[in-house]
Design an enzyme around this catalytic site. Structure first.
Site, mmCIF file in Angstrom:
data_model
loop_
_atom_site.group_PDB
_atom_site.id
_atom_site.type_symbol
_atom_site.label_atom_id
_atom_site.label_comp_id
_atom_site.label_asym_id
_atom_site.label_seq_id
_atom_site.Cartn_x
_atom_site.Cartn_y
_atom_site.Cartn_z
ATOM 1 C CE1 TYR A 51 -3.049 -2.984 0.156
ATOM 2 C CE2 TYR A 51 -3.714 -2.335 2.351
ATOM 3 C CZ TYR A 51 -3.835 -3.179 1.265
ATOM 4 O OH TYR A 51 -4.751 -4.197 1.290
ATOM 5 C CG ASP A 93 -1.902 -20.090 0.354
ATOM 6 O OD1 ASP A 93 -1.114 -19.885 1.301
ATOM 7 O OD2 ASP A 93 -1.574 -20.727 -0.652
ATOM 8 C CE LYS A 150 1.361 -17.642 -1.961
ATOM 9 N NZ LYS A 150 0.543 -18.837 -1.785
ATOM 10 C CG ASP A 204 -6.891 -4.226 4.208
ATOM 11 O OD1 ASP A 204 -7.847 -4.091 4.978
ATOM 12 O OD2 ASP A 204 -6.798 -3.627 3.115
ATOM 13 C CG ASP A 216 -12.207 -6.312 6.878
ATOM 14 O OD1 ASP A 216 -11.847 -5.745 7.929
ATOM 15 O OD2 ASP A 216 -12.691 -5.704 5.901
#
Ligand code: NAD
Length: 366
Positions: free
Chosen positions: A146, A227, A195, A251, A255
């Protein structure tokens, strides 16, 4: 002890829910012999109205001069409020981004805790929920994809967009240390999510986590690919204590984790910097649809105040008292409208209360 707390009441339901959190903090101060001094700080839409910008230098200085900041929420109805006719850097949300940057808040914490009384809000199967779960998502907030360089350009006649994901050792280490510190206050387990089978930044992430972990022999840690973590959160959420991860993975996973606990009105959060300083706020927004009606759930803000006591002031006993009071109020059958049971027959087993009454009930039980 005496502390200075910056209060950003903000917009919409913000002032209503912050008032209740202050009520609960005052009950804690009285019971445990502390003194909380509050300083009002304008930010968001109310600051645009009063000062012409969402965050003034004066507000930043006031926040920096506090031991911690407790915030309600900022922003208005994005379709109808005149604030959203302003350029993006003058809108209410620019205040939030500005204060995070000014205070160097790089670590975002979001607890996901399932209250037994609110089990029915959890979309997972009974056998998966078991006796509930209690985890903390620790997300790096100021680096990664980001904040990397980005560009969109034509390459050989084809439009091409590029985003870059960069992390330095220093950025990884400071969030890792925070995560292990927080695990020491909890069940002493860290799951670092990355990852590393694909990304260089993740391989560096792993190396730094392993180095930092040596200073915390009591904390058990593991690495998990993102994942797999996304699957495990709905397959077996009980396994997690602290989940440590980078900005974008955090992020998404935060959620996902919050969804399995039910209402937005229950979700607290904290953003911390390298010192003990933090900005504490509910995860939800300013809920303009219910502002001024006296029905907003103040619990997320009250639990954010508890996080402030625990992580900025090291007042663990006092934070426990607030969390226990919230549990007791739910046990005693009080609900704001957002956490009322959906089924008709269950509605008679609980009592619906407004924002102020919920604050009173929690303060009484501290
Ligand atoms: P929202 O979180 O404000 O509302 C979504 C839904 O959840 C609404 O139906 C609302 O009534 C409900 N809700 C939220 N908090 C609640 C509470 N405490 N009790 C009961 N119900 C609650 O999200 P939105 O409508 O997308 O955004 C409204 C405004 O808030 C926008 O201006 C947005 O930019 C801003 N916002 C601010 C923050 C922040 O201050 N950190 C975060 C998210 C959104």
């Amino acid at each position: 002890m005496e502390y200075k707390i910056g209060l950003i009441r903000g917009d919409g339901i913000g002032p209503e829910i912050v008032t209740e959190a202050v009520k609960v903090l005052d009950a804690v101060a009285e019971k445990y012999g502390h003194k909380f001094n509050y300083e009002e700080i304008l930010m968001g839409g109310c600051s645009i109205d009063a000062c012409g910008e969402p965050l003034t230098e004066e507000a930043i200085e006031a926040a920096k001069g506090s031991d911690a900041v407790l915030m309600g929420s900022i922003g208005g109805n994005t379709a109808t409020s005149p604030w959203y006719k302003l350029p993006p850097n003058k809108r209410p949300e620019a205040g939030l981004l500005g204060i995070r940057k000014a205070l160097n808040l790089f670590a975002n914490l979001r607890p996901a805790y399932l209250y037994p009384e609110l089990r029915e809000a959890c979309p997972l199967r009974e056998d998966i929920i078991g006796d509930g779960f209690d985890m903390m998502i620790m997300r790096e907030l100021t680096g990664g994809l980001y904040f990397g360089e980005r560009k969109t350009e034509e390459v050989d006649g084809v439009m091409t967009a590029t985003d870059t994901l960069t992390y330095t050792e220093k950025e990884i280490r400071r969030i890792t240390v925070k995560a292990f510190d927080i695990a020491m206050k909890r069940r002493k387990k860290v799951t670092s999510v990355d990852k590393a089978n694909v990304l260089d930044s993740s391989r560096l992430w792993r190396k730094v986590v392993e180095e930092a972990a040596k200073d915390y022999p009591e904390v058990k840690y593991e690495h998990m690919l993102v994942d797999n973590a996304a699957m495990q959160l709905v397959k077996d959420p009980k396994q997690f204590d602290v989940i440590l991860t980078e900005n974008m993975f955090g992020d998404i996973l935060s959620d996902e984790a919050s969804m399995v606990t039910g209402s937005i009105g229950m979700l607290s959060s904290a953003s911390l910097n390298e010192t003990k300083f933090g900005l504490y706020e509910p995860s939800g927004g300013s809920a303009p649809d219910i502002a001024g009606k006296g029905i907003a759930n103040p619990i997320a803000t009250i639990l954010s105040a508890a996080m402030m006591l625990r992580y900025s002031f090291d007042l663990d006993k006092e934070a426990d008292a607030i969390e226990e009071a919230v549990k007791q109020v739910l046990k005693d059958g009080y609900r704001t409208i957002d956490i009322m049971p959906q089924e008709e027959e269950k509605k008679n087993t609980v009592k619906q209360v407004g924002t102020k009454e919920m604050g009173d009930l929690i303060a009484e039980r501290v």
